[in-house]
Design a protein around this motif. Structure first.
Motif, short mmCIF file in Angstrom:
data_model
loop_
_atom_site.label_atom_id
_atom_site.label_comp_id
_atom_site.label_asym_id
_atom_site.label_seq_id
_atom_site.Cartn_x
_atom_site.Cartn_y
_atom_site.Cartn_z
N SER A 1 0.83 -1.19 0.00
CA SER A 1 0.00 0.00 0.00
C SER A 1 0.88 1.25 0.00
O SER A 1 0.55 2.25 -0.65
CB SER A 1 -0.92 -0.02 1.23
N GLY A 2 2.00 1.19 0.71
CA GLY A 2 2.94 2.31 0.71
C GLY A 2 3.57 2.54 -0.65
O GLY A 2 3.69 3.69 -1.11
N TYR A 3 3.93 1.45 -1.33
CA TYR A 3 4.48 1.59 -2.69
C TYR A 3 3.43 2.19 -3.63
O TYR A 3 3.73 3.07 -4.44
CB TYR A 3 4.94 0.25 -3.24
N PHE A 4 2.20 1.71 -3.49
CA PHE A 4 1.13 2.19 -4.36
C PHE A 4 0.84 3.67 -4.12
O PHE A 4 0.63 4.42 -5.08
CB PHE A 4 -0.13 1.34 -4.12
N ILE A 5 0.88 4.11 -2.87
CA ILE A 5 0.61 5.53 -2.62
C ILE A 5 1.73 6.40 -3.21
O ILE A 5 1.48 7.52 -3.64
CB ILE A 5 0.36 5.83 -1.12
#
Length: 113
Positions: free
Chosen positions: A61-65
């Motif tokens: 989720s951090g990579y996606f944000i």
């Protein structure tokens, strides 16, 4: 068939950013407060996932944000130039350069063990 407008794209992007931010906050809270590390959290699960499963979701989720933020900045490039930087390239260079340096630090700094 008509294509998506910039305003529609911005609305969708903002919604996905909000929801992904909530996911990041929620998974971080789960790992910090509900599924503690070490022996205290051994064997605990939430919705069938242990701390490592929630950690993987949190990381992705951090990579996606990060990708979403990059898209958001690209979508607002003209605003960044006109308003945020007031047409002074060095201001954008400082902002983006600092971002690159922070990411590079955490990516390249040696891990010790």
């Amino acid at each position: 068939m008509k294509g998506i407008t910039k305003t529609q794209c911005n609305r969708i992007l903002n919604l996905v950013l909000l929801l992904n931010g909530a996911l990041l906050l929620g998974t971080g809270w789960v790992m910090d407060q509900r599924l503690p590390g070490g022996r205290a959290g051994h064997g605990l699960e939430l919705l069938g996932w242990d701390r490592h499963g929630w950690g993987d979701l949190h990381a992705w989720s951090g990579y996606f944000i990060g990708v979403l933020i990059a898209a958001h900045l690209l979508l607002h490039a003209s605003w960044l130039w006109r308003v945020a930087a007031k047409a002074q390239p060095w201001k954008l260079a400082v902002g983006f350069g600092s971002t690159v340096l922070i990411i590079a630090f955490f990516t390249l700094y040696p891990v010790s063990g």
